[in-house]
Design an enzyme around this catalytic site. Structure first.
Site, short mmCIF file in Angstrom:
data_model
loop_
_atom_site.label_atom_id
_atom_site.label_comp_id
_atom_site.label_asym_id
_atom_site.label_seq_id
_atom_site.Cartn_x
_atom_site.Cartn_y
_atom_site.Cartn_z
N ASN A 92 45.81 30.34 24.83
CA ASN A 92 47.08 30.46 25.55
C ASN A 92 46.79 31.26 26.81
O ASN A 92 46.60 32.47 26.75
CB ASN A 92 48.11 31.17 24.66
N TRP A 93 46.75 30.55 27.94
CA TRP A 93 46.36 31.23 29.19
C TRP A 93 47.51 32.03 29.80
O TRP A 93 47.30 32.74 30.78
CB TRP A 93 45.83 30.18 30.19
N LYS A 94 48.72 31.90 29.24
CA LYS A 94 49.88 32.64 29.78
C LYS A 94 49.94 32.43 31.30
O LYS A 94 49.64 31.35 31.77
CB LYS A 94 49.79 34.11 29.36
N HIS B 254 56.98 31.32 21.72
CA HIS B 254 56.10 32.49 21.84
C HIS B 254 56.97 33.75 21.96
O HIS B 254 58.02 33.73 22.60
CB HIS B 254 55.18 32.34 23.05
N GLU C 178 56.76 36.25 23.76
CA GLU C 178 57.05 36.67 25.14
C GLU C 178 58.23 35.89 25.69
O GLU C 178 58.99 36.40 26.53
CB GLU C 178 55.79 36.50 26.01
N GLU D 105 52.11 35.48 14.80
CA GLU D 105 51.63 36.44 15.79
C GLU D 105 52.46 37.72 15.72
O GLU D 105 53.55 37.80 16.31
CB GLU D 105 51.76 35.86 17.20
N GLY E 179 47.77 41.38 22.55
CA GLY E 179 47.25 42.05 23.74
C GLY E 179 47.00 43.54 23.55
O GLY E 179 46.78 44.26 24.52
N SER F 185 45.27 39.53 19.39
CA SER F 185 44.00 40.26 19.54
C SER F 185 42.82 39.63 18.80
O SER F 185 41.94 40.34 18.31
CB SER F 185 44.17 41.73 19.14
N GLY G 162 45.02 34.60 23.17
CA GLY G 162 45.48 34.86 24.53
C GLY G 162 44.33 35.33 25.41
O GLY G 162 43.55 34.53 25.92
N GLY G 163 44.22 36.64 25.57
CA GLY G 163 43.25 37.22 26.50
C GLY G 163 41.83 36.69 26.37
O GLY G 163 41.16 36.44 27.37
P1 PGA Z 1 46.18 37.99 22.64
O1 PGA Z 1 47.47 37.06 22.75
O2 PGA Z 1 45.09 37.17 22.00
O3 PGA Z 1 45.86 38.38 24.05
O4 PGA Z 1 46.56 39.16 21.78
C1 PGA Z 1 47.81 36.14 21.75
C2 PGA Z 1 49.06 35.39 22.12
O5 PGA Z 1 49.99 35.98 22.68
O6 PGA Z 1 49.17 34.16 21.86
#
Ligand code: PGA
Length: 252
Positions: free
Chosen positions: A13-15, A96, A98, A167, A173, A212, A233-234
């Site tokens: 997930n590149w956000k 998600h 967010e 999640e 993150g 994470s 994500g990251g």
């Molecule tokens: P993260 O994000 O791997 O950077 O913790 C995961 C996500 O929000 O899908």
């Protein structure tokens, strides 16, 4: 994406990251993933990058990160499922945390998004997860099951694959992850809920862990029962960070 019964799925997930200069990174990830056919790999990129990414890596699964619940209409600034498909996406994330947080998306809205995306032919990764205070109050499982109750699509019949991503919000993150026992207990509860909700069709629904995930913790996470992959994500932005996670999934 294939519908094989619970092959591992590792989705990035590149956000709000990614420009045309990052297409080369996607090409490296796609080429390396091709050499690991036991795992399904996908990258969910910003909507404006979907078309160029899909053209750059034919046959590799490119996805969106959100989709509107309506098929079309007067929704300024939004992207529809048919637009994502038209641009070359084969899947989308919905719900998600967010978006649930910053855009006040309710369970009901997330369900509508998932149903529209599936009906239009996109595979869906539907996210759920609890905030820290709920985890600390001992109410994580009941909270996540209530989210599922409100947001799972009603039927999967004849639809593309659905995955659920667990999640924990406090793990996204932050570098913090739940214990193996906590992940196992949550995934077992989600598995039972899905199997009860869909009966036989539920067996094909994959349950991903997200929050994470890195190359260093991926082997232990993938060893946990009922973990069918990861939403990353990251660590999905660079091939050097992402590919060790894909390799860990392939090794299971
Ligand atoms: P993260 O994000 O791997 O950077 O913790 C995961 C996500 O929000 O899908």
């Amino acid at each position: 994406m294939t519908t094989d019964m619970r092959r591992k799925l590792v989705a990035g997930n590149w956000k709000m990251h990614g420009l045309s200069s990052d297409l080369a990174e996607i090409a490296v990830i796609a080429a390396a993933s091709k050499r690991l056919p036991a795992v399904d790999v996908a990258l969910c990129v910003p909507a404006v990058l979907v078309e160029r990414a899909a053209r750059a890596v034919p046959g590799f699964a490119i996805g969106g990160q959100d989709v509107h619940h309506a098929e079309q209409g007067a929704h300024t600034g939004n992207v529809s499922a048919r637009m994502l498909l038209d641009a070359g996406a084969v899947l989308t994330i919905v719900g998600h945390s967010e978006r649930r947080d910053a855009h006040r998306e309710s369970d009901e809205e997330v369900r509508a998004k998932a149903e529209t995306a599936l009906a239009c032919g996109l595979a869906v990764i539907l996210c759920v997860g609890e905030p820290l205070e709920i985890r600390e109050a001992g109410a994580a499982v009941q909270t996540v099951l209530a989210q599922l109750d409100g947001s799972l699509p009603r039927s999967l019949a004849g639809r593309p694959p659905l995955a659920v991503a667990y999640e924990p919000i406090w793990a996204i993150g932050t570098g913090k992850i739940p214990t193996g026992e906590e992940i196992a207990a949550m995934h077992a509860a989600i598995r039972k809920h899905i199997d009860d909700h869909y009966s036989d069709a539920g067996a094909a629904v994959r349950i991903l862990y997200g929050g994470s995930v890195k190359g260093s913790n991926a082997p232990e996470i993938f060893a946990i029962a009922d973990v069918d992959g990861a939403l990353v994500g990251g660590a999905s932005l660079k091939a050097t960070d992402f590919l060790p996670i894909v390799e860990a999934a392939a090794a299971r």
